[in-house]
Every structure is written in structure tokens, then in C-alpha cells.
Motif scaffolding. Sequence first.
Motif, short mmCIF file in Angstrom:
data_model
loop_
_atom_site.label_atom_id
_atom_site.label_comp_id
_atom_site.label_asym_id
_atom_site.label_seq_id
_atom_site.Cartn_x
_atom_site.Cartn_y
_atom_site.Cartn_z
N UNK A 28 0.67 -1.27 -0.01
CA UNK A 28 0.10 -0.03 0.18
C UNK A 28 0.83 1.18 -0.05
N UNK A 29 0.60 2.25 -1.08
CA UNK A 29 1.57 3.14 -0.98
C UNK A 29 1.49 4.32 0.21
N UNK A 30 0.39 4.55 0.59
CA UNK A 30 0.20 5.24 1.92
C UNK A 30 0.85 4.58 3.08
N UNK A 31 0.92 3.51 3.30
CA UNK A 31 1.82 2.84 4.42
C UNK A 31 3.11 3.07 4.07
N UNK A 32 3.42 2.68 3.01
CA UNK A 32 5.12 2.61 2.69
C UNK A 32 5.48 3.91 2.85
N UNK A 33 4.42 4.95 2.37
CA UNK A 33 5.10 6.43 2.57
C UNK A 33 5.16 6.83 3.91
N UNK A 34 4.41 6.23 5.05
CA UNK A 34 4.76 6.46 6.33
C UNK A 34 6.23 6.10 6.92
N UNK A 35 6.48 4.99 6.32
CA UNK A 35 7.98 4.28 6.85
C UNK A 35 8.78 5.11 6.01
N UNK A 36 8.56 5.49 4.82
CA UNK A 36 9.86 6.19 4.07
C UNK A 36 9.93 7.64 4.82
N UNK A 76 12.01 2.58 17.18
CA UNK A 76 10.76 1.99 17.48
C UNK A 76 9.78 2.29 16.61
N UNK A 77 9.77 3.27 15.79
CA UNK A 77 8.62 3.99 14.94
C UNK A 77 8.20 2.56 14.06
N UNK A 78 9.21 2.19 13.62
CA UNK A 78 8.92 0.99 12.35
C UNK A 78 8.02 -0.25 13.09
N UNK A 79 8.62 -0.80 14.08
CA UNK A 79 7.88 -1.74 14.73
C UNK A 79 6.46 -1.40 15.29
N UNK A 81 4.47 0.83 13.93
CA UNK A 81 3.71 1.14 12.79
C UNK A 81 3.21 -0.30 12.28
N UNK A 82 4.22 -1.19 12.28
CA UNK A 82 3.54 -2.59 11.92
C UNK A 82 2.87 -3.28 13.01
N UNK A 83 3.06 -3.00 14.29
CA UNK A 83 1.96 -3.69 15.24
C UNK A 83 0.68 -3.01 15.35
N UNK A 87 1.28 5.96 14.47
CA UNK A 87 2.54 6.59 15.03
C UNK A 87 2.08 7.26 16.48
N UNK A 88 0.89 7.23 16.89
CA UNK A 88 0.21 7.52 18.08
C UNK A 88 0.52 6.79 19.37
N UNK A 89 1.65 7.34 20.17
CA UNK A 89 2.11 6.43 21.18
C UNK A 89 0.95 6.50 22.20
#
Length: 276
Positions: A28-36, A76-79, A81-83, A87-89
Motif C-alpha cells: 500500500x502506497x500510503x503505508x509505505x510512505x509513512x515508513x519512508x 521504535x517507529x517502524x515496529x 507502525x507494523x504492530x 504513530x500515536x504513542x
Amino acid sequence: MKSVPDKRIVNDLKNWFINYVNVFKYADIELQQNIDVKRTHTERVVEEIINIGKQIGLNDTELNLAEIIALFHDIGRFEQYKRYNTFSDKKSENHAELGARILTEYNVLGMLDKETRKLILCSIKYHNRPLLPSRESITCLFYSRLIRDADKLDIWRLVIDHYLSDYNCRNVALELELPDTPGISEEVYKALVNKHIVDIKHVKNINDIKLLQAGWIFDINFKPTFEAVKNRRYIESLRDVLPDTIEITEIFNIIRSYIDNYYRSSSGINLDSNQL
Ligand SMILES: [Fe+2]
């Protein structure tokens, strides 16, 4: 033998970072964008911390240490987002604590001596706290302040670009899924007119988060950071993307006079490497 951070270690850790982040792939483009976005943010925070570090006179080893802290501050952001898909703590878990746990679990810092490892982990854990604890080592607090400044500089860039972008292209993850409702929270107003930073728990809408970001000026530690905020016109840009209300005008007048006073006072808040 365990070492202090030299350039070879920094490069090895950069490679580890690249390989680790490469695993987080989305169709998904939006999800990948967030990682980038988070990867680019990390690269820029590394640049910012080196910039500030050089201007306050850090030596090569200190600069390497600062670079490693910046490289891993948001690991920790990458994990996260995956879990949790956010990005909201508040809606998931503290990304700084999660990052420190990941570094420990993978023994990423194993080649460094214990003291250095401790310093890196403590600065990462403190990088997103509303306030720094008073009972900590001077060195830990110094590097925590450094990463907090560098991180803020790049988040200001990132969010201002975002607020100025086309509303329809807005990305809810970057806005922490907050509603775009009118008005501001009473607690946010009170904190800022008293020159305190805003606690994220009081943030209820997009106006509040923009104000929280403007209020970071009260938590800036180093003169080069202040200068960058001024030169890049971050505060003016945030003002421009907020409504014209009496309360908001009052808040920005207070922020402006805080910056003016800083420049008028001869010493300012110029912590430098002598504090190490
Ligand atoms: Fe960050």
C-alpha cells in the motif's frame, strides 16, 4: 575489547539501520510512505545533530555518539507502525521505550562499552518525554537535550511542509489521527501563555497539535537550534496555518517576545560542550 564510537562503528550501525528498515515493506502506497517519512526524518535528524554538535564544539567521538543517538532515536517507529498501524504513542505504546528495547533485544550496540550503551539508550528513552528528569547524569541529560533539539528541528520542517500541502493529500498518520475541529483546548492555551510546553495528553484537535509544536520553542536548549528556528521562520509558518483568534494571537505574541528576549539577553540558553 569494547570500544567508544569511532567512524567504523558509526558506519556499521548505519548499515544495520538500513537493513533493519528495509524489512518494513508495504504494498500500500500510503503505508509505505509513512515508513519512508520516518527513514528520511532519521537521516535529517542525523544531519541536524551533527550540525548543532559542530557549532557547540563537540569533538569527533562526541559527534559520533550524537550521530548514533540520532540514527536510533526513532527506531521504535517502524515496529510501532507494523504492530499498531499508528504513530500515536497514546493509541499504542511509547515508541522511545520500544526502540530502546529493540536495540537491546538485537544487541545492536554490543560492540560499544557499557557506559556508551547506557548513554545512547537513556538519550533515546528521554527524547520524547514532555520534561527531562532532574536526577540523571549530566552527560545523559546533555545528549538528551541535543537529540530533542535536533529532532524538533526536523519535525518542524516535516509538519510545516505537511500543513502547507494540499488538504486532500493529507495523511492521517502524520496528524496523529486528530480531528480538524474548530477552537483550541483550555489546557493547551494555559500551558503556552505560561511558557510551558504542552503535554500531548491535552491535545484534542489539529489546532492543538500545531500549538504544541509552536510551544516547543520553550524547550530549546542550544543557541544554534534557536538560530535555525529563526532563520527558517518555523514559528511564523506555524502561525500562518492557524486561525486568527484572540487566544492564538496572544500565544504567538508570547512566543515572539520569548525569542526576542533570548536574543536580547547576553548569555541566552547556550549550553555547550563545556557542560559535558
Ligand atoms: Fe524523531
